[in-house]
Enzyme design. Structure first.
Site, PDB file in Angstrom:
ATOM      1  N   ARG A 103      39.632  26.573  -2.441  1.00  0.00           N
ATOM      2  CA  ARG A 103      38.343  26.970  -1.906  1.00  0.00           C
ATOM      3  C   ARG A 103      37.694  25.783  -1.204  1.00  0.00           C
ATOM      4  NH1 ARG A 103      35.316  31.377  -0.566  1.00  0.00           N
ATOM      5  NH2 ARG A 103      33.234  31.356  -1.457  1.00  0.00           N
ATOM      6  N   THR A 379      38.448  38.540   5.753  1.00  0.00           N
ATOM      7  CA  THR A 379      39.176  37.723   4.810  1.00  0.00           C
ATOM      8  C   THR A 379      40.527  38.380   4.887  1.00  0.00           C
ATOM      9  OG1 THR A 379      37.311  37.205   3.456  1.00  0.00           O
ATOM     10  CG2 THR A 379      39.401  37.327   2.307  1.00  0.00           C
ATOM     11  N   THR A 397      40.411  32.927   3.688  1.00  0.00           N
ATOM     12  CA  THR A 397      39.311  33.382   4.535  1.00  0.00           C
ATOM     13  C   THR A 397      38.666  32.247   5.300  1.00  0.00           C
ATOM     14  OG1 THR A 397      37.286  34.710   4.521  1.00  0.00           O
ATOM     15  CG2 THR A 397      37.520  33.104   2.753  1.00  0.00           C
ATOM     16  N   ASN A 399      35.503  33.209   5.908  1.00  0.00           N
ATOM     17  CA  ASN A 399      34.304  33.959   5.542  1.00  0.00           C
ATOM     18  C   ASN A 399      34.031  35.020   6.608  1.00  0.00           C
ATOM     19  OD1 ASN A 399      32.314  34.835   3.895  1.00  0.00           O
ATOM     20  ND2 ASN A 399      30.764  33.406   4.613  1.00  0.00           N
ATOM     21  N   ASP A 421      28.304  31.456   1.452  1.00  0.00           N
ATOM     22  CA  ASP A 421      28.596  31.994   0.113  1.00  0.00           C
ATOM     23  C   ASP A 421      27.793  31.287  -0.975  1.00  0.00           C
ATOM     24  OD1 ASP A 421      30.243  34.035   0.832  1.00  0.00           O
ATOM     25  OD2 ASP A 421      32.114  33.031   0.322  1.00  0.00           O
ATOM     26  N   SER A 450      32.736  32.713  -5.027  1.00  0.00           N
ATOM     27  CA  SER A 450      33.511  33.676  -4.234  1.00  0.00           C
ATOM     28  C   SER A 450      33.654  34.993  -4.990  1.00  0.00           C
ATOM     29  CB  SER A 450      34.899  33.084  -3.990  1.00  0.00           C
ATOM     30  OG  SER A 450      35.743  34.018  -3.350  1.00  0.00           O
ATOM     31  N   GLY A 470      36.868  41.884   1.888  1.00  0.00           N
ATOM     32  CA  GLY A 470      35.758  42.825   1.731  1.00  0.00           C
ATOM     33  C   GLY A 470      34.538  42.223   1.073  1.00  0.00           C
TER      34      GLY A 470
HETATM   35  O1  DON Z   1      34.741  34.236  -0.905  1.00  0.00           O
HETATM   36  C1  DON Z   1      34.152  35.281  -0.676  1.00  0.00           C
HETATM   37  O2  DON Z   1      33.824  36.060  -1.538  1.00  0.00           O
HETATM   38  C2  DON Z   1      33.856  35.647   0.769  1.00  0.00           C
HETATM   39  N1  DON Z   1      33.823  34.444   1.582  1.00  0.00           N
HETATM   40  C3  DON Z   1      34.900  36.601   1.217  1.00  0.00           C
HETATM   41  C4  DON Z   1      34.687  37.018   2.641  1.00  0.00           C
HETATM   42  C5  DON Z   1      35.343  38.284   2.985  1.00  0.00           C
HETATM   43  O3  DON Z   1      35.952  38.941   2.170  1.00  0.00           O
HETATM   44  C6  DON Z   1      35.155  38.708   4.395  1.00  0.00           C
HETATM   45  N2  DON Z   1      35.872  39.912   4.662  1.00  0.00           N
HETATM   46  N3  DON Z   1      35.583  40.981   4.408  1.00  0.00           N
END
Ligand code: DON
Length: 578
Positions: A103, A379, A397, A399, A421, A450, A470
């Site tokens: 991450r 993502t 991702t 993001n 985030d 996340s 998502g």
């Molecule tokens: O880490 C996370 O939860 C978010 N940055 C995830 C972003 C994501 O799933 C975008 N797509 N739908």
């Protein structure tokens, strides 16, 4: 041989499935599930899935193939595939499950005040676009570490397919072309980005071939020298130039200091399977485990499969698990963790507070009391299982789509906007409507919370790997596929295809895909006190499984143009052939 024997399915429901498949005709009902032997790959892009299969066929294992797919996605799926972002992998090799955390972290120069105006109000764009949105990328060291620990083939060999795609050219997919069209206004604000992804000022069309020489040069250096080719020297310097140009605080020194971390998985049981998912700094594993523990306590599994009762209880369980998410953050700053939120007395109390007939208003569901919420698909998740039953579930991702929009000129990759985030202003909803707490405030060197939930499950020698993009809907999409497959005995593609619902505590509303609820069920849920909103689609789950008979299956989610493949295809017999 029966048809069901040739598909991944949970034991104990064999008879039912034989009947179902015979009646429905597996080809007709699920044309996209792919069945075979010796390994399976499922990802968001056909050219990336092909990269993974090529590496498996060359003798690579699940780790080699997962890295090859992730790097290929960095070329052909730049909305989310990346070198300038981060992610998580949950792996199971032999009998050991482990989680790799790559991450992003906040740069050393990051401060919460940078995201607020002079009156202390959050300025949303700062954490979503441009230099300040960027967290220190974890992918270059993270993918290398996954290979170092578990890979079998030489590093160069696993980078090769991505390098070839960037150097020799790849085919622009419809999804990429559409994403570039939808985001062109933003991308044109960054001339270095537009020069690469809007060549000649035009949106590439589906089927066009693109070559990415700068990214190819970066990948070639990465293949030769590993992550230092990116985290130090001219590429790291170019990252700093891009960051400074767009008012960011990311510096070359942050790149050099970044380290991925191996962590203990969150483990729980579901329908006789062991399930391992991502611990903090993801909320995903805790949400899954807490949800399953509450479902167990209220005997959810024994209720009739379809209808308002199960949906109501699922939603009530999520409200409580997402309320507890408010307390979560980086492992160093979190106000709660597995020991508090998965403690039996807390789970008992949470489960007892659920009214089987009435919706509890979210406002009265308080987070764990302790010491003291338009979906983009951007993502991407990939799942691999090899011929030995080793499995990798990897979610990565930038993001938002195309991350911060900022391109590292000369190095050919985009930087993330993961700073959004963090709870930029605790109590205010982020891009995914998540309301988060001070445990997830911006602090230098800390990881932003996340929802990504790469997950591996096993029973004996049967193994399943899955996950989804998502944003906030990742844990609920992942859980529904687990429940469909492990509890209700769907075969894999069916489990992935089924319509989904979602609730995340705040806002107090059930999001449902069209066809997820019958009119009767929806009516009953409304009478129980739920608000219901129909949304287009939620998540994009890519899953693979390998059963003890050696049969593998890959299931790509029909909600996206993803692709599943197997090393050696086994033709499905026509239904009813015994
Ligand atoms: O880490 C996370 O939860 C978010 N940055 C995830 C972003 C994501 O799933 C975008 N797509 N739908």
């Amino acid at each position: 041989m029966t048809l069901s024997w040739l598909r991944c399915r949970t034991p104990g429901v064999l008879a039912l499935i034989v009947v179902m498949l015979s009646a429905a005709g597996a080809h007709a009902a699920h044309p996209r599930g792919v069945v075979g032997r010796n390994g399976a790959v499922a990802s968001a892009e056909q050219q990336a899935t092909a990269a993974g299969l090529e590496v498996l066929r060359a003798g690579g294992n699940a780790a080699d193939a997962a890295v090859a797919v992730a790097l290929a996605l960095a070329v052909v799926h730049p909305q989310a595939g990346n070198l300038g972002g981060g992610g998580f992998a949950v792996v199971r090799f032999g009998d050991a499950a482990e989680a790799l955390d790559f991450r992003e972290v906040a740069p050393a120069g990051a401060r919460a005040s940078l995201y607020l105006d002079h009156k202390g109000r959050p300025v949303a764009e700062r954490s979503r676009e441009g230099g300040l949105a960027v967290g220190v990328p974890g992918s270059p060291t993270g993918l290398f570490e996954l290979h170092r620990r578990y890979g079998k083939l030489p590093w160069r060999r696993v980078v090769r397919p991505a390098l070839k795609l960037a150097r020799d050219g790849f085919t622009v997919s419809s999804r990429l072309s559409e994403a570039l069209r939808d985001h062109q206004e933003r991308l044109r604000r960054y001339p270095e980005t537009a020069a690469v992804w809007l060549p000649g000022g035009q949106v590439p069309r589906p089927g066009d071939r693109l070559r990415l020489p700068a990214l190819a040069a970066t990948l070639a250096a990465y293949a030769e020298r590993g992550p230092e080719a990116i985290s130090s020297g001219p590429v790291a310097a170019a990252v700093e130039v891009a960051s400074r140009r767009y008012h960011g605080v990311l510096r070359a020194a942050d790149m050099a200091a970044y380290r991925p971390v191996w962590r203990r998985v969150v483990e729980f049981e579901l329908a006789g399977w062991k399930v391992a998912s991502m611990p903090l700094p993801s909320s995903g594993g805790i949400i899954l485990a807490e949800s399953v523990a509450m479902l167990d306590r209220i005997d959810w599994m024994d209720l009739p499969r379809f209808g308002a009762d199960r949906d109501h209880l699922l939603v009530e369980v999520w409200k409580r698990a997402y309320a507890d998410r408010f307390r979560l953050g980086d492992p160093q700053t979190t106000e709660a963790g597995e020991s508090e939120l998965l403690a039996p007395p807390w789970l008992d109390r949470r489960a007892r507070s659920i009214d089987p007939r009435r919706a509890t208003p979210s406002q009265s569901v308080k987070p764990w009391p302790g010491r003291v919420a338009r979906e983009s698909k951007e993502t991407t998740h990939l799942s691999v299982v090899d011929g030995d039953g080793n499995a990798v579930a990897l979610t990565t991702t930038l993001n938002g789509s195309f991350g911060s929009g900022v391109m590292v000129a000369g190095a050919g990759f985009l930087l993330n906007d993961e700073m959004d985030d963090f709870a930029v202003a605790p109590g205010r909803p982020n891009m995914y409507g998540l309301v988060q707490g001070r445990a997830n405030a911006v602090r230098p060197g800390r990881r932003m919370l996340s929802s990504m939930s790469p997950t591996v499950a096993w029973r004996g020698r049967n193994v399943l790997a899955l996950g989804s993009p998502g944003g906030s809907r990742i844990p609920t999409a992942t859980l529904q596929v687990l429940l469909n497959f492990l509890v209700d005995g769907d075969h894999l593609q069916e489990a992935v295809d089924r319509p989904r619902i979602h609730h995340q505590w705040l806002p107090d509303r059930i999001d449902v895909e069209p066809d997820a609820l019958s009119p009767e069920t929806e009516g009953r849920l409304r009478r129980m006190g739920h608000r219901v909103r129909v949304v287009a689609s939620m998540g994009e789950v890519h899953a693979v499984c390998r059963m003890e008979n050696g049969i593998v299956e890959g299931a790509a989610d029909p909600r996206g143009p993803g692709s599943a493949g197997v090393v050696q295809r086994v033709p499905l017999p026509v239904p009813n052939s015994e």
